[in-house]
Scaffold this active site. Sequence first.
Site, PDB file in Angstrom:
ATOM      1  N   ASP A 132       0.683   2.438   3.902  1.00  0.00           N
ATOM      2  CA  ASP A 132      -0.219   3.485   3.398  1.00  0.00           C
ATOM      3  C   ASP A 132       0.573   4.798   3.288  1.00  0.00           C
ATOM      4  OD1 ASP A 132      -2.345   4.978   2.512  1.00  0.00           O
ATOM      5  OD2 ASP A 132      -3.536   4.804   4.331  1.00  0.00           O
ATOM      6  N   HIS A 180       0.839  -1.217   0.000  1.00  0.00           N
ATOM      7  CA  HIS A 180       0.000   0.000   0.000  1.00  0.00           C
ATOM      8  C   HIS A 180       0.873   1.266   0.000  1.00  0.00           C
ATOM      9  CE1 HIS A 180      -4.018   1.806   1.633  1.00  0.00           C
ATOM     10  NE2 HIS A 180      -3.352   2.711   0.925  1.00  0.00           N
ATOM     11  N   PHE A 236      -5.516  14.159   4.261  1.00  0.00           N
ATOM     12  CA  PHE A 236      -5.223  12.978   5.075  1.00  0.00           C
ATOM     13  C   PHE A 236      -3.941  12.300   4.577  1.00  0.00           C
ATOM     14  CE2 PHE A 236      -9.929  13.211   5.231  1.00  0.00           C
ATOM     15  CZ  PHE A 236     -10.159  13.070   6.591  1.00  0.00           C
TER      16      PHE A 236
HETATM   17  O1  DOR Z   1      -4.686   8.998   4.791  1.00  0.00           O
HETATM   18  C1  DOR Z   1      -4.928   8.665   3.663  1.00  0.00           C
HETATM   19  N1  DOR Z   1      -4.274   9.182   2.610  1.00  0.00           N
HETATM   20  N2  DOR Z   1      -5.882   7.736   3.439  1.00  0.00           N
HETATM   21  C2  DOR Z   1      -6.306   7.434   2.206  1.00  0.00           C
HETATM   22  O2  DOR Z   1      -7.174   6.622   2.069  1.00  0.00           O
HETATM   23  C3  DOR Z   1      -5.739   8.110   1.016  1.00  0.00           C
HETATM   24  C4  DOR Z   1      -4.394   8.609   1.303  1.00  0.00           C
HETATM   25  C5  DOR Z   1      -3.911   9.582   0.272  1.00  0.00           C
HETATM   26  O3  DOR Z   1      -3.958   9.258  -0.919  1.00  0.00           O
HETATM   27  O4  DOR Z   1      -3.412  10.650   0.642  1.00  0.00           O
END
Ligand code: DOR
Length: 423
Positions: free
Chosen positions: A304, A60, A322
Amino acid sequence: MIDLLIQNGRVIDPASGLDEVGDVAISKGKIAKVGKVRGKGREVIDASGKIVAPGLIDPHVHCREPGHEEEETIATAAAAAVAGGFTTILAIPNTHPPADDETAIQYVLQRAEDADLARVLPVGCITKGREGKEFSEMGMMLQAGAVAFTDDGDGVASASVMQRAMQYARLIGAPLLQHCQDPDLAGGMMNSGAVAVRLGLSGIAASGEQIMLRRDLELMERTGAGYHVMHVSSAGSVDLIRAAKARSFPVTAEATPHHLLLTDAACMGYDPNYKVNPPLRSPGDVEAVRAGVADGTIDSLATDHAPHAKEEKELEFALAPFGIISLECALGLYAKALIETELMDWTALIARMTSGPGAMIGKPLGSLAVGGPADVTIIDPDRRWTVKTDKFVSRSRNCPYDGWKLKGRAVMTIVSGQIKYQL
Ligand code: DOR
């Protein structure tokens, strides 16, 4: 002739159950032998006191290319990956434009080949433009080299679209990766709870994650599709996945460093570096996610890694995007959350970073099988170091771990028999 001989390391290969001191011989980019190796290598590496593991996989990663090359590119993400010990990363398709056709998949593969660092495996969108309405050409993208499909950033809101996506994915044998979040319950800034109330910020309840997960498990039962739960954040989700696995559902799941180490209390200073989706939750959720990783309910670890520009993350909490980056320090963070707490040992941790994600994408990666690609990570489990974000090779700095003292670090990253990073 052996091209590269790694000697006297603790060789851990969760896929085969191997855990013993020995050698790994590499020839022509493939694993040639594992165990006691006689004979000479063109290049010899002494791995005494180190762990020799299959190349780590991060399923991810947001590479931001095309569209936001000022935040990250496929090349800088791949450089950050090898610096963190990862030999393979999955490129999540919420780029601009989103990767929803075979040209976009070919583009990712081409840029990865140009960078020639980590393997970058493209993930395609489930729906065109990530709009949740019309199917993307998953079959064509699979042929072009996509390894999985997701609309990450958003979950697929429509049950009928998700059901048909599952039927199709099952047919073509590709896993679907879901960002579980019911859109009717989204829209907040952080975890809903006492901290959000004190800060005057709108909340995102864990139930939004669990509702979509429950729905998808129901659809899975009807379709039998391979389904992967991204960034599990709540105790309720861990329970649902545990119960589904007990019933032999083909469900897999991942947890991030931030959901293993941080709670919503970190948002008290309104620092947008703690703003992430799904949000940081309660201490009980962190404990449950850790327990889920420890008992194998959550079979993969995933950063992530979500780079964002400085100007954006300098906005006030409510307006900032985010995302957290952690590719370059993830291994030490996982060790802090799971090994230093005595919940897991290195063998189990390496399984969640190799054979777990390798099985999820169904590729011959994440093992030291003879004849397979020579992707190897050498880890110094005792190395103490301090995270310094100004030294990151990533283009972004939205990382809340600056100054953290960690134990355990990748000291060498080998991809296809080539040393791509050495500390
Ligand atoms: O914190 C996040 N950032 N969650 C997500 O689902 C997308 C990601 C982003 O692409 O910045």
